[in-house]
Design a protein around this motif. Structure first.
Motif, PDB file in Angstrom:
ATOM      1  N   LYS A  44      -1.854 -10.828  -1.285  1.00 48.57           N
ATOM      2  CA  LYS A  44      -3.031 -10.827  -0.416  1.00 48.57           C
ATOM      3  C   LYS A  44      -3.220 -11.708   0.725  1.00 48.57           C
ATOM      4  O   LYS A  44      -3.759 -11.427   1.844  1.00 48.57           O
ATOM      5  CB  LYS A  44      -4.096 -10.918  -1.455  1.00 48.57           C
ATOM      6  CG  LYS A  44      -5.726 -10.797  -0.850  1.00 48.57           C
ATOM      7  CD  LYS A  44      -6.110  -9.395  -0.723  1.00 48.57           C
ATOM      8  CE  LYS A  44      -7.404  -8.970  -0.078  1.00 48.57           C
ATOM      9  NZ  LYS A  44      -7.949  -9.086   1.204  1.00 48.57           N
ATOM     10  N   LEU A  45      -2.861 -13.019   0.414  1.00 46.11           N
ATOM     11  CA  LEU A  45      -2.822 -13.945   1.412  1.00 46.11           C
ATOM     12  C   LEU A  45      -1.977 -13.687   2.710  1.00 46.11           C
ATOM     13  O   LEU A  45      -2.344 -13.856   3.766  1.00 46.11           O
ATOM     14  CB  LEU A  45      -2.411 -15.323   0.717  1.00 46.11           C
ATOM     15  CG  LEU A  45      -2.413 -16.565   1.798  1.00 46.11           C
ATOM     16  CD1 LEU A  45      -3.963 -16.795   2.209  1.00 46.11           C
ATOM     17  CD2 LEU A  45      -1.718 -17.552   1.092  1.00 46.11           C
ATOM     18  N   TYR A  58       0.635  -5.072  -1.414  1.00 43.40           N
ATOM     19  CA  TYR A  58      -0.488  -4.635  -0.457  1.00 43.40           C
ATOM     20  C   TYR A  58       0.293  -4.023   0.857  1.00 43.40           C
ATOM     21  O   TYR A  58       1.316  -4.657   1.171  1.00 43.40           O
ATOM     22  CB  TYR A  58      -1.148  -5.942   0.184  1.00 43.40           C
ATOM     23  CG  TYR A  58      -1.844  -6.673  -0.931  1.00 43.40           C
ATOM     24  CD1 TYR A  58      -3.196  -6.454  -1.439  1.00 43.40           C
ATOM     25  CD2 TYR A  58      -1.217  -7.603  -1.906  1.00 43.40           C
ATOM     26  CE1 TYR A  58      -3.971  -6.755  -2.507  1.00 43.40           C
ATOM     27  CE2 TYR A  58      -1.868  -8.081  -2.898  1.00 43.40           C
ATOM     28  CZ  TYR A  58      -3.392  -7.840  -3.445  1.00 43.40           C
ATOM     29  OH  TYR A  58      -3.975  -8.491  -4.155  1.00 43.40           O
ATOM     30  N   MET A  59      -0.561  -3.019   1.321  1.00 43.05           N
ATOM     31  CA  MET A  59      -0.011  -2.453   2.522  1.00 43.05           C
ATOM     32  C   MET A  59      -1.110  -2.870   3.436  1.00 43.05           C
ATOM     33  O   MET A  59      -2.113  -2.540   3.624  1.00 43.05           O
ATOM     34  CB  MET A  59      -0.136  -0.754   2.280  1.00 43.05           C
ATOM     35  CG  MET A  59       0.250  -0.117   3.621  1.00 43.05           C
ATOM     36  SD  MET A  59       2.125  -0.426   3.829  1.00 43.05           S
ATOM     37  CE  MET A  59       2.737   0.371   2.273  1.00 43.05           C
ATOM     38  N   VAL A  60      -0.350  -3.317   4.652  1.00 40.24           N
ATOM     39  CA  VAL A  60      -1.343  -3.860   5.766  1.00 40.24           C
ATOM     40  C   VAL A  60      -0.984  -2.438   6.773  1.00 40.24           C
ATOM     41  O   VAL A  60       0.084  -2.159   7.271  1.00 40.24           O
ATOM     42  CB  VAL A  60      -0.429  -5.005   6.359  1.00 40.24           C
ATOM     43  CG1 VAL A  60      -1.364  -5.296   7.717  1.00 40.24           C
ATOM     44  CG2 VAL A  60      -0.891  -6.096   5.413  1.00 40.24           C
ATOM     45  N   SER A 116      -7.582  -2.034  11.433  1.00 43.59           N
ATOM     46  CA  SER A 116      -6.629  -2.527  10.586  1.00 43.59           C
ATOM     47  C   SER A 116      -7.485  -2.575   9.195  1.00 43.59           C
ATOM     48  O   SER A 116      -8.615  -2.996   9.129  1.00 43.59           O
ATOM     49  CB  SER A 116      -6.221  -3.854  11.196  1.00 43.59           C
ATOM     50  OG  SER A 116      -7.181  -4.811  11.136  1.00 43.59           O
ATOM     51  N   TYR A 117      -6.590  -2.607   8.158  1.00 42.08           N
ATOM     52  CA  TYR A 117      -7.097  -2.592   6.893  1.00 42.08           C
ATOM     53  C   TYR A 117      -6.005  -3.148   5.814  1.00 42.08           C
ATOM     54  O   TYR A 117      -4.599  -2.854   6.212  1.00 42.08           O
ATOM     55  CB  TYR A 117      -7.829  -1.534   6.292  1.00 42.08           C
ATOM     56  CG  TYR A 117      -7.044  -0.205   6.482  1.00 42.08           C
ATOM     57  CD1 TYR A 117      -6.277   0.203   5.319  1.00 42.08           C
ATOM     58  CD2 TYR A 117      -7.065   0.573   7.534  1.00 42.08           C
ATOM     59  CE1 TYR A 117      -5.463   1.430   5.409  1.00 42.08           C
ATOM     60  CE2 TYR A 117      -6.602   1.768   7.607  1.00 42.08           C
ATOM     61  CZ  TYR A 117      -5.645   2.171   6.452  1.00 42.08           C
ATOM     62  OH  TYR A 117      -4.876   3.371   6.516  1.00 42.08           O
ATOM     63  N   ILE A 118      -6.384  -3.520   4.708  1.00 43.92           N
ATOM     64  CA  ILE A 118      -5.387  -3.857   3.665  1.00 43.92           C
ATOM     65  C   ILE A 118      -5.601  -2.849   2.563  1.00 43.92           C
ATOM     66  O   ILE A 118      -6.742  -2.733   2.013  1.00 43.92           O
ATOM     67  CB  ILE A 118      -5.523  -5.161   3.557  1.00 43.92           C
ATOM     68  CG1 ILE A 118      -5.360  -6.095   4.543  1.00 43.92           C
ATOM     69  CG2 ILE A 118      -4.757  -5.621   2.216  1.00 43.92           C
ATOM     70  CD1 ILE A 118      -5.765  -7.586   4.063  1.00 43.92           C
ATOM     71  N   LYS A 119      -4.695  -2.245   1.948  1.00 41.01           N
ATOM     72  CA  LYS A 119      -4.966  -1.622   0.825  1.00 41.01           C
ATOM     73  C   LYS A 119      -4.051  -2.085  -0.468  1.00 41.01           C
ATOM     74  O   LYS A 119      -2.758  -2.402  -0.266  1.00 41.01           O
ATOM     75  CB  LYS A 119      -4.264   0.053   1.001  1.00 41.01           C
ATOM     76  CG  LYS A 119      -4.504   0.897  -0.292  1.00 41.01           C
ATOM     77  CD  LYS A 119      -3.839   2.346   0.350  1.00 41.01           C
ATOM     78  CE  LYS A 119      -3.918   3.165  -0.727  1.00 41.01           C
ATOM     79  NZ  LYS A 119      -3.420   4.322  -0.780  1.00 41.01           N
ATOM     80  N   GLU A 120      -4.354  -2.252  -1.450  1.00 40.30           N
ATOM     81  CA  GLU A 120      -3.700  -2.681  -2.778  1.00 40.30           C
ATOM     82  C   GLU A 120      -2.888  -1.600  -3.272  1.00 40.30           C
ATOM     83  O   GLU A 120      -3.552  -0.220  -3.601  1.00 40.30           O
ATOM     84  CB  GLU A 120      -4.748  -3.534  -3.661  1.00 40.30           C
ATOM     85  CG  GLU A 120      -3.908  -4.036  -4.784  1.00 40.30           C
ATOM     86  CD  GLU A 120      -4.757  -4.776  -5.734  1.00 40.30           C
ATOM     87  OE1 GLU A 120      -4.151  -5.440  -6.709  1.00 40.30           O
ATOM     88  OE2 GLU A 120      -6.062  -5.090  -5.697  1.00 40.30           O
TER      89      GLU A 120
END
Length: 184
Positions: free
Chosen positions: A150-151, A127-129, A117-121
């Motif tokens: 982001k939270l 944000y894309m999870v 899993s990751y988060i992309k701004e």
């Protein structure tokens, strides 16, 4: 308790189908527990048919690794052929219900599942999870969700990483229509 399948050949086809669909080595007891819990066959009938499938070389017993108490089994190439060619003789609802039961019964660890899993701004400030689950090298879940903060993204990734099996089961239940509680 009335079991659904009575014909031995039908039971054997179903055992081969289920093991082939699971896609990795399983214990005899796990296979029979799944079919018994789904009220497909009695534990005795399952054991009898399973043994006949091993004797006919449609199911292969794998060599035990050091420290293992129970044997693991896989479907042989002839068993896969039988499962593929004859699985349509079993109602789709029974096949799918039993497969979902197998997924619930067999833990992620047993299935060799891994998560990422990751988060992309994004350029728009959102944000894309990304969350994915792979089993033995093949993706079984791949989700991208766009969120506002982001939270919120951090919370989703944290929840996924803590309970990927629950996320997977919930996703399967929702897309298969097996849950009505969300819509009530």
């Amino acid at each position: 308790m009335s079991n659904f399948m009575k014909d031995k050949n039908e039971i054997k086809i179903f055992i081969l189908y289920l093991m082939d669909r699971i896609g990795y080595p399983v214990k005899f007891g796990d296979v029979c527990s799944i079919l018994y819990q789904e009220n497909i066959v009695s534990y005795f009938e399952c054991g009898d048919c399973f043994t006949e499938l091993v004797d006919a070389h449609h199911i292969t017993e794998l060599p035990k690794e050091e420290g293992e108490e129970e044997s693991l089994y896989i479907v042989s190439s002839t068993g896969k052929t039988i499962a593929t060619e004859l699985c349509d003789t079993i109602a789709a609802s029974i096949r799918e219900s039993s497969y979902r039961s197998a997924i619930r019964h067999l833990s992620f660890e047993k299935r060799g599942a891994t998560t990422n899993s990751y988060i992309k701004e994004l350029d728009n400030g959102k944000y894309m999870v990304h969350c994915e689950i792979a089993e033995r090298g093949r993706k079984v879940l791949d989700i991208n969700v766009e969120v506002d903060s982001k939270l919120e993204a951090d919370r989703m990734v944290r929840n996924f990483n803590r309970r990927p099996e629950i996320v997977y089961r919930g996703t399967l239940a929702l897309v298969s229509g097996e849950t009505n509680y969300i819509f009530e």
